[in-house]
Design a protein around this motif. Structure first.
Motif, PDB file in Angstrom:
ATOM      1  N   ARG A  63       0.781  -1.190   0.066  1.00 47.15           N
ATOM      2  CA  ARG A  63      -0.160   0.155   0.004  1.00 47.15           C
ATOM      3  C   ARG A  63       0.893   1.464  -0.113  1.00 47.15           C
ATOM      4  NH1 ARG A  63      -4.845  -0.709   4.328  1.00 47.15           N
ATOM      5  NH2 ARG A  63      -5.946  -2.573   3.052  1.00 47.15           N
ATOM      6  N   ILE A  64       0.699   2.078  -1.053  1.00 45.72           N
ATOM      7  CA  ILE A  64       1.514   3.396  -1.286  1.00 45.72           C
ATOM      8  C   ILE A  64       0.764   4.535  -1.164  1.00 45.72           C
ATOM      9  CG2 ILE A  64       1.919   3.039  -3.626  1.00 45.72           C
ATOM     10  CD1 ILE A  64       4.820   3.631  -2.899  1.00 45.72           C
ATOM     11  N   THR A  65       1.069   5.760  -0.393  1.00 49.58           N
ATOM     12  CA  THR A  65       0.526   6.916  -0.612  1.00 49.58           C
ATOM     13  C   THR A  65       1.615   7.842  -0.830  1.00 49.58           C
ATOM     14  OG1 THR A  65       0.509   7.222   1.731  1.00 49.58           O
ATOM     15  CG2 THR A  65      -1.565   6.434   0.684  1.00 49.58           C
ATOM     16  N   THR A  66       1.434   8.747  -1.460  1.00 49.77           N
ATOM     17  CA  THR A  66       2.566   9.750  -1.991  1.00 49.77           C
ATOM     18  C   THR A  66       1.877  11.071  -2.472  1.00 49.77           C
ATOM     19  OG1 THR A  66       4.493  10.108  -3.344  1.00 49.77           O
ATOM     20  CG2 THR A  66       2.667   8.852  -4.344  1.00 49.77           C
ATOM     21  N   ASP A  67       2.511  12.094  -2.207  1.00 43.80           N
ATOM     22  CA  ASP A  67       2.112  13.694  -2.604  1.00 43.80           C
ATOM     23  C   ASP A  67       2.701  13.788  -4.279  1.00 43.80           C
ATOM     24  OD1 ASP A  67       5.013  13.955  -2.235  1.00 43.80           O
ATOM     25  OD2 ASP A  67       5.041  15.504  -0.875  1.00 43.80           O
ATOM     26  N   ALA A  68       2.840  12.665  -4.740  1.00 46.10           N
ATOM     27  CA  ALA A  68       3.389  12.971  -6.114  1.00 46.10           C
ATOM     28  C   ALA A  68       2.847  11.685  -7.078  1.00 46.10           C
ATOM     29  CB  ALA A  68       4.917  13.064  -6.227  1.00 46.10           C
ATOM     30  N   ASP A  69       2.463  11.928  -8.372  1.00 40.13           N
ATOM     31  CA  ASP A  69       1.945  10.885  -9.144  1.00 40.13           C
ATOM     32  C   ASP A  69       3.070  10.160  -9.514  1.00 40.13           C
ATOM     33  OD1 ASP A  69      -0.787  11.806  -8.968  1.00 40.13           O
ATOM     34  OD2 ASP A  69      -0.839  13.036 -10.587  1.00 40.13           O
ATOM     35  N   ARG A  70       4.102  10.733  -9.741  1.00 40.14           N
ATOM     36  CA  ARG A  70       5.212  10.144 -10.273  1.00 40.14           C
ATOM     37  C   ARG A  70       6.545  10.447  -9.222  1.00 40.14           C
ATOM     38  NH1 ARG A  70       6.598   8.174 -15.411  1.00 40.14           N
ATOM     39  NH2 ARG A  70       8.759   8.807 -16.399  1.00 40.14           N
ATOM     40  N   ALA A  71       7.458   9.584  -9.370  1.00 41.96           N
ATOM     41  CA  ALA A  71       8.659   9.709  -8.419  1.00 41.96           C
ATOM     42  C   ALA A  71       9.219  10.985  -8.654  1.00 41.96           C
ATOM     43  CB  ALA A  71       9.538   8.096  -8.423  1.00 41.96           C
ATOM     44  N   ALA A  72       9.731  11.734  -7.895  1.00 37.10           N
ATOM     45  CA  ALA A  72      10.571  13.191  -8.045  1.00 37.10           C
ATOM     46  C   ALA A  72      11.338  13.344  -7.054  1.00 37.10           C
ATOM     47  CB  ALA A  72       9.663  14.161  -8.693  1.00 37.10           C
ATOM     48  N   PRO A  73      12.652  13.957  -7.156  1.00 33.20           N
ATOM     49  CA  PRO A  73      13.187  14.171  -5.909  1.00 33.20           C
ATOM     50  C   PRO A  73      12.336  14.979  -4.797  1.00 33.20           C
ATOM     51  CG  PRO A  73      14.537  14.336  -7.683  1.00 33.20           C
ATOM     52  CD  PRO A  73      13.163  14.142  -8.059  1.00 33.20           C
ATOM     53  N   GLY A  74      12.437  14.750  -3.594  1.00 35.15           N
ATOM     54  CA  GLY A  74      11.492  15.511  -2.437  1.00 35.15           C
ATOM     55  C   GLY A  74      10.255  14.907  -2.304  1.00 35.15           C
ATOM     56  N   VAL A  94      11.728  10.308  -2.019  1.00 36.16           N
ATOM     57  CA  VAL A  94      12.419  10.123  -2.947  1.00 36.16           C
ATOM     58  C   VAL A  94      13.711  11.112  -2.951  1.00 36.16           C
ATOM     59  CG1 VAL A  94      12.410  10.267  -5.466  1.00 36.16           C
ATOM     60  CG2 VAL A  94      10.364   9.498  -4.318  1.00 36.16           C
ATOM     61  N   ILE A  95      15.040  10.756  -3.191  1.00 39.35           N
ATOM     62  CA  ILE A  95      16.049  11.342  -3.127  1.00 39.35           C
ATOM     63  C   ILE A  95      16.807  11.452  -4.664  1.00 39.35           C
ATOM     64  CG2 ILE A  95      16.517  10.971  -0.912  1.00 39.35           C
ATOM     65  CD1 ILE A  95      19.015   9.116  -2.596  1.00 39.35           C
ATOM     66  N   TRP A  96      16.274  10.759  -5.385  1.00 40.13           N
ATOM     67  CA  TRP A  96      16.966  10.644  -6.813  1.00 40.13           C
ATOM     68  C   TRP A  96      16.052  10.113  -7.922  1.00 40.13           C
ATOM     69  CZ3 TRP A  96      18.129   6.226  -9.356  1.00 40.13           C
ATOM     70  CH2 TRP A  96      19.208   6.414 -10.406  1.00 40.13           C
ATOM     71  N   THR A  97      16.076  10.479  -8.984  1.00 44.22           N
ATOM     72  CA  THR A  97      15.510   9.763 -10.085  1.00 44.22           C
ATOM     73  C   THR A  97      16.281   9.625 -11.378  1.00 44.22           C
ATOM     74  OG1 THR A  97      14.414  11.782 -10.852  1.00 44.22           O
ATOM     75  CG2 THR A  97      13.100  10.540  -9.323  1.00 44.22           C
ATOM     76  N   ALA A  98      15.786   8.849 -12.193  1.00 51.64           N
ATOM     77  CA  ALA A  98      16.613   8.438 -13.571  1.00 51.64           C
ATOM     78  C   ALA A  98      15.164   8.431 -14.703  1.00 51.64           C
ATOM     79  CB  ALA A  98      17.536   7.173 -13.637  1.00 51.64           C
ATOM     80  N   ASP A  99      15.231   9.210 -15.483  1.00 50.06           N
ATOM     81  CA  ASP A  99      14.049   9.300 -16.325  1.00 50.06           C
ATOM     82  C   ASP A  99      14.368   9.062 -17.860  1.00 50.06           C
ATOM     83  OD1 ASP A  99      11.639   9.264 -17.448  1.00 50.06           O
ATOM     84  OD2 ASP A  99      10.979  11.162 -16.392  1.00 50.06           O
ATOM     85  N   GLY A 100      14.736   7.983 -18.270  1.00 45.24           N
ATOM     86  CA  GLY A 100      15.269   7.651 -19.838  1.00 45.24           C
ATOM     87  C   GLY A 100      16.450   8.347 -20.316  1.00 45.24           C
ATOM     88  N   PRO A 101      16.989   8.056 -21.256  1.00 48.77           N
ATOM     89  CA  PRO A 101      16.287   7.178 -22.219  1.00 48.77           C
ATOM     90  C   PRO A 101      16.434   5.477 -22.059  1.00 48.77           C
ATOM     91  CG  PRO A 101      18.343   8.051 -23.553  1.00 48.77           C
ATOM     92  CD  PRO A 101      18.154   8.533 -22.089  1.00 48.77           C
ATOM     93  N   ASP A 102      17.568   5.423 -21.415  1.00 52.43           N
ATOM     94  CA  ASP A 102      17.761   3.884 -21.396  1.00 52.43           C
ATOM     95  C   ASP A 102      17.801   3.326 -19.823  1.00 52.43           C
ATOM     96  OD1 ASP A 102      17.948   3.425 -23.967  1.00 52.43           O
ATOM     97  OD2 ASP A 102      20.082   3.956 -24.384  1.00 52.43           O
TER      98      ASP A 102
END
Length: 184
Positions: A63-74, A94-102
């Motif tokens: 079960r997960i709740t979050t203040d963002a629809d998508r992972a983003a720092p903060g 969330v402290i870090w994200t990678a969003d493509g291309p690979d």
């Protein structure tokens, strides 16, 4: 690496799990899990989206709740693991994200109120051979006395969760690959 400015994390080694192959901090339980989940761009993008939009967690039974629809720092994330009165709160950020291309993924760190202290990275990558891999890289240790009483059960639960995530992403990648093949 992008990290949130105002942090409420309960450990000092922020970002230590975000580089595969980098040594994890001493004094913690370490988890490195890597599994093949598919092949090709459709598999990568479907699995990457599922990681970033929290579908992987939900498909793995969290079960997960979050203040963002998508992972983003903060972004604040609150996971609830377990059943009924045995449900454990797991507040993270969330402290870090990678969003493509690979590469797609994120890392979150534990906040006050979590049973543990540490960090976990979830990453989907496509190699030069177009194989798509899922990696979990984490370090943690129990924070509370009752979590310490659980002894080896917490690392075991973390490994099980990594396997459940890989299985969920394999299903998602398989459906995407079949859909891409049918569209041709």
């Amino acid at each position: 690496m992008t990290t949130p400015r105002d942090t409420d994390l309960n450990y000092p080694e922020t970002g230590a799990s975000t580089t595969p192959g980098r040594p994890l901090p001493a004094g913690y339980n370490h988890l490195r899990h890597r599994a093949p989940i598919g092949h090709g761009r459709a598999a990568l993008e479907a699995a990457g989206t599922a990681v970033l939009d929290w579908r992987m967690h939900r498909a793995a039974g969290v079960r997960i709740t979050t203040d963002a629809d998508r992972a983003a720092p903060g972004a604040a994330v609150h996971c609830a693991i377990g059943i009924g009165p045995l449900r454990a709160a797991a507040p993270c950020r969330v402290i870090w994200t990678a969003d493509g291309p690979d590469r797609y993924g994120f890392a979150y760190g534990t906040r006050r109120g979590h049973l543990a202290v540490g960090e976990e990275t979830f990453l989907v990558e496509m190699g030069p051979d177009k194989a798509v891999w899922f990696t979990v890289n984490a370090f943690s240790r129990p924070r509370s006395w009752y979590a310490r009483l659980a002894g080896p059960l917490l690392p075991l639960a973390q490994r099980l969760f990594a396997h459940l995530c890989a299985r969920a992403l394999t299903r998602i990648a398989t459906v995407a690959t079949a859909g891409a093949a049918a569209a041709r």
